[in-house]
Scaffold this motif. Structure first.
Motif, PDB file in Angstrom:
ATOM      1  N   ARG A  16      15.027  85.674   1.500  1.00 28.53           N
ATOM      2  CA  ARG A  16      15.393  86.770   0.600  1.00 28.53           C
ATOM      3  C   ARG A  16      15.029  86.471  -0.853  1.00 28.53           C
ATOM      4  NH1 ARG A  16      19.679  87.417   4.455  1.00 28.53           N
ATOM      5  NH2 ARG A  16      21.087  85.977   3.394  1.00 28.53           N
ATOM      6  N   SER A  17      15.049  85.202  -1.226  1.00 22.40           N
ATOM      7  CA  SER A  17      14.693  84.843  -2.603  1.00 22.40           C
ATOM      8  C   SER A  17      13.199  84.995  -2.862  1.00 22.40           C
ATOM      9  CB  SER A  17      15.124  83.409  -2.904  1.00 22.40           C
ATOM     10  OG  SER A  17      14.296  82.467  -2.248  1.00 22.40           O
ATOM     11  N   LYS A  18      12.409  85.030  -1.776  1.00 22.88           N
ATOM     12  CA  LYS A  18      10.951  85.072  -1.902  1.00 22.88           C
ATOM     13  C   LYS A  18      10.375  86.487  -1.857  1.00 22.88           C
ATOM     14  CE  LYS A  18      10.041  80.596  -2.012  1.00 22.88           C
ATOM     15  NZ  LYS A  18       9.293  79.980  -3.126  1.00 22.88           N
ATOM     16  N   ILE A  19      11.190  87.442  -1.374  1.00 19.57           N
ATOM     17  CA  ILE A  19      10.639  88.773  -1.118  1.00 19.57           C
ATOM     18  C   ILE A  19      11.293  89.844  -1.979  1.00 19.57           C
ATOM     19  CG2 ILE A  19      10.122  88.161   1.279  1.00 19.57           C
ATOM     20  CD1 ILE A  19      12.545  89.942   2.082  1.00 19.57           C
ATOM     21  N   GLY A  20      10.557  90.942  -2.143  1.00 22.39           N
ATOM     22  CA  GLY A  20      11.123  92.189  -2.618  1.00 22.39           C
ATOM     23  C   GLY A  20      10.996  93.177  -1.489  1.00 22.39           C
ATOM     24  N   PHE A  21      12.068  93.889  -1.169  1.00 23.57           N
ATOM     25  CA  PHE A  21      12.045  94.827  -0.040  1.00 23.57           C
ATOM     26  C   PHE A  21      12.440  96.204  -0.527  1.00 23.57           C
ATOM     27  CE2 PHE A  21      14.338  96.820   3.657  1.00 23.57           C
ATOM     28  CZ  PHE A  21      13.201  97.069   4.413  1.00 23.57           C
ATOM     29  N   LEU A  22      11.600  97.179  -0.224  1.00 27.23           N
ATOM     30  CA  LEU A  22      11.885  98.558  -0.601  1.00 27.23           C
ATOM     31  C   LEU A  22      11.737  99.461   0.606  1.00 27.23           C
ATOM     32  CD1 LEU A  22      12.471 100.639  -2.878  1.00 27.23           C
ATOM     33  CD2 LEU A  22      10.009 100.958  -3.053  1.00 27.23           C
ATOM     34  N   THR A  23      12.748 100.253   0.859  1.00 22.70           N
ATOM     35  CA  THR A  23      12.701 101.237   1.930  1.00 22.70           C
ATOM     36  C   THR A  23      13.037 102.599   1.371  1.00 22.70           C
ATOM     37  OG1 THR A  23      13.743 101.957   3.987  1.00 22.70           O
ATOM     38  CG2 THR A  23      15.088 100.610   2.524  1.00 22.70           C
ATOM     39  N   GLU A  82      -3.207  89.697  -0.185  1.00 21.22           N
ATOM     40  CA  GLU A  82      -3.738  90.861   0.507  1.00 21.22           C
ATOM     41  C   GLU A  82      -2.651  91.912   0.710  1.00 21.22           C
ATOM     42  OE1 GLU A  82      -5.116  90.209   4.507  1.00 21.22           O
ATOM     43  OE2 GLU A  82      -3.109  89.946   5.312  1.00 21.22           O
ATOM     44  N   ILE A  83      -3.102  93.135   0.997  1.00 18.53           N
ATOM     45  CA  ILE A  83      -2.192  94.189   1.435  1.00 18.53           C
ATOM     46  C   ILE A  83      -2.409  94.387   2.922  1.00 18.53           C
ATOM     47  CG2 ILE A  83      -1.484  96.593   1.196  1.00 18.53           C
ATOM     48  CD1 ILE A  83      -2.447  96.562  -1.662  1.00 18.53           C
ATOM     49  N   PHE A  84      -1.347  94.168   3.696  1.00 16.74           N
ATOM     50  CA  PHE A  84      -1.404  94.323   5.148  1.00 16.74           C
ATOM     51  C   PHE A  84      -0.633  95.575   5.521  1.00 16.74           C
ATOM     52  CE2 PHE A  84       0.325  93.864   9.391  1.00 16.74           C
ATOM     53  CZ  PHE A  84      -0.764  93.411  10.132  1.00 16.74           C
ATOM     54  N   GLY A  85      -1.243  96.448   6.321  1.00 16.25           N
ATOM     55  CA  GLY A  85      -0.605  97.690   6.720  1.00 16.25           C
ATOM     56  C   GLY A  85      -0.193  97.695   8.175  1.00 16.25           C
ATOM     57  N   LEU A  86       1.053  98.062   8.427  1.00  8.23           N
ATOM     58  CA  LEU A  86       1.510  98.340   9.790  1.00  8.23           C
ATOM     59  C   LEU A  86       1.446  99.849   9.973  1.00  8.23           C
ATOM     60  CD1 LEU A  86       4.692  96.233  10.711  1.00  8.23           C
ATOM     61  CD2 LEU A  86       2.472  96.219  11.864  1.00  8.23           C
ATOM     62  N   ILE A 132       7.591  93.743   0.505  1.00  7.19           N
ATOM     63  CA  ILE A 132       7.615  94.449   1.781  1.00  7.19           C
ATOM     64  C   ILE A 132       8.105  95.869   1.518  1.00  7.19           C
ATOM     65  CG2 ILE A 132       8.624  94.513   4.095  1.00  7.19           C
ATOM     66  CD1 ILE A 132       8.950  91.450   3.885  1.00  7.19           C
ATOM     67  N   PHE A 133       7.237  96.841   1.800  1.00 11.73           N
ATOM     68  CA  PHE A 133       7.560  98.239   1.532  1.00 11.73           C
ATOM     69  C   PHE A 133       7.507  99.048   2.818  1.00 11.73           C
ATOM     70  CE2 PHE A 133       5.916  98.092  -3.130  1.00 11.73           C
ATOM     71  CZ  PHE A 133       7.131  97.556  -3.529  1.00 11.73           C
ATOM     72  N   ASP A 134       8.610  99.688   3.144  1.00 13.25           N
ATOM     73  CA  ASP A 134       8.675 100.566   4.301  1.00 13.25           C
ATOM     74  C   ASP A 134       8.396 101.994   3.851  1.00 13.25           C
ATOM     75  OD1 ASP A 134       9.142 101.478   6.883  1.00 13.25           O
ATOM     76  OD2 ASP A 134      11.316 101.584   6.622  1.00 13.25           O
ATOM     77  N   GLU A 135       7.262 102.536   4.295  1.00 13.28           N
ATOM     78  CA  GLU A 135       6.855 103.907   3.942  1.00 13.28           C
ATOM     79  C   GLU A 135       6.942 104.137   2.428  1.00 13.28           C
ATOM     80  OE1 GLU A 135       5.598 106.016   6.046  1.00 13.28           O
ATOM     81  OE2 GLU A 135       6.340 105.490   8.041  1.00 13.28           O
ATOM     82  N   PRO A 136       6.121 103.428   1.639  1.00 15.29           N
ATOM     83  CA  PRO A 136       6.274 103.456   0.174  1.00 15.29           C
ATOM     84  C   PRO A 136       6.052 104.818  -0.470  1.00 15.29           C
ATOM     85  CG  PRO A 136       4.225 102.378   0.796  1.00 15.29           C
ATOM     86  CD  PRO A 136       5.005 102.561   2.056  1.00 15.29           C
ATOM     87  N   ILE A 139       3.159  93.774   2.327  1.00 15.39           N
ATOM     88  CA  ILE A 139       3.148  94.409   3.643  1.00 15.39           C
ATOM     89  C   ILE A 139       3.731  95.800   3.489  1.00 15.39           C
ATOM     90  CG2 ILE A 139       4.074  94.394   5.989  1.00 15.39           C
ATOM     91  CD1 ILE A 139       4.104  91.437   5.979  1.00 15.39           C
ATOM     92  N   ILE A 140       3.014  96.797   4.003  1.00 16.92           N
ATOM     93  CA  ILE A 140       3.556  98.152   3.996  1.00 16.92           C
ATOM     94  C   ILE A 140       3.557  98.693   5.418  1.00 16.92           C
ATOM     95  CG2 ILE A 140       2.676  98.596   1.668  1.00 16.92           C
ATOM     96  CD1 ILE A 140       0.643 100.559   3.041  1.00 16.92           C
ATOM     97  N   SER A 141       4.498  99.581   5.697  1.00 14.49           N
ATOM     98  CA  SER A 141       4.444 100.361   6.928  1.00 14.49           C
ATOM     99  C   SER A 141       4.156 101.797   6.538  1.00 14.49           C
ATOM    100  CB  SER A 141       5.770 100.278   7.682  1.00 14.49           C
ATOM    101  OG  SER A 141       6.769 101.037   7.020  1.00 14.49           O
ATOM    102  N   THR A 142       3.394 102.488   7.366  1.00 14.16           N
ATOM    103  CA  THR A 142       3.058 103.863   7.052  1.00 14.16           C
ATOM    104  C   THR A 142       2.513 104.562   8.292  1.00 14.16           C
ATOM    105  OG1 THR A 142       1.806 105.305   5.546  1.00 14.16           O
ATOM    106  CG2 THR A 142       0.688 103.327   6.341  1.00 14.16           C
TER     107      THR A 142
END
Length: 259
Positions: free
Chosen positions: A91-98, A46-50, A173-177, A204-207
């Motif tokens: 960290r091995s399980k995730i991709g993080f973009l800010t 799923e895509i979960f939005g904060l 995990i994307f912060d304000e993609p 997971i995205i924040s926006t």
């Protein structure tokens, strides 16, 4: 419902403010509680939005999840691994973009992709296969040997996205993609997020952008002053209200002021 891949359990984080930061944030206290006893789950596929305004605690929450900073209290499990006691596994399980990810100006997309692949111990054959897929998908091919300093902001963002996905993580995990992107680049990014979801990834995205949540998110948590106001499937939360109307209703109730 699919099983929970991310379980956030009562995380809190307080920062000490300098006098300059106090002035900028217009608060008298020396301390800012950025995240306050935050709990939520994100489920497989799923895509979960904060969703929340600037200063709501979204970025702090995602940095904690990504093990960049430690919470003062609470914990989170990412694919069964604790962000507190097993950060390397997380960290091995995730991709993080800010949006604040700064790529060194004198490196090229090609070099950066190879470097981060080596960090994740990706074999050369898999690396080249992943590079062809991602560079083609984001139109980076013609810019692979151009220094970051000479790339447009949109191409820098697409390069950051490709680099964050070198190891093909199942959790992203994307912060304000789409923050600061032109409409064409923003569409490329959001379309790709939907493709990742279709392939079974958990995102997971924040926006602060209502239309982005309505377009791509399955569930959303509304964050105000570091606290989760509501969290559920989008259609259950809104009912007859628009997401924007629901947010401002909650904001007014929390702040006790009209907008």
């Amino acid at each position: 419902m699919n099983h929970s891949l991310i379980s956030v359990e009562g995380i809190s984080k307080t920062f000490k403010l300098s006098k300059k930061q106090q002035k900028l944030t217009k608060v008298d206290s020396k301390y800012l509680k950025a995240v306050d006893n935050l709990s939520f789950n994100a489920y497989e596929g799923e895509i979960f939005g904060l969703l929340g305004p600037n200063g709501a605690g979204k970025t702090t929450a995602l940095r904690i999840l990504s093990t960049l900073i430690k919470p003062d209290s609470g914990d989170a499990l990412v694919d069964g691994y604790s962000i507190i006691t097993q950060p390397e596994e997380v960290r091995s399980k995730i991709g993080f973009l800010t949006g604040e990810l700064k790529l060194e100006d004198f490196f090229t997309p090609n070099y950066l992709f190879d470097f981060f692949s080596s960090v994740h111990n990706i074999s050369s054959s898999v690396r080249e296969q992943r590079k062809e897929i991602l560079f083609s998908r984001f139109g980076i091919d013609g810019f692979r040997e151009v220094k970051v300093a000479n790339l447009s902001s949109g191409m820098k963002q697409k390069t950051s996205l490709a680099v964050s996905l070198v190891h093909d993580p199942n959790i992203i995990i994307f912060d304000e993609p789409t923050n600061g992107l032109d409409v064409l680049t923003a569409k490329v990014v959001t379309d790709f997020l939907l493709e990742l979801k279709e392939s079974g990834k958990t995102i997971i995205i924040s926006t602060h952008i209502f239309s982005l949540v309505e377009r791509i998110c399955d569930r959303v948590g509304i964050l105000i002053d570091g606290q989760m106001e509501v969290c559920d499937r989008l259609e259950r939360l809104t009912g007859k209200l628009s997401l924007e109307d629901l947010f401002f209703l909650l904001y007014q109730e929390r702040k006790g002021e009209n907008i």
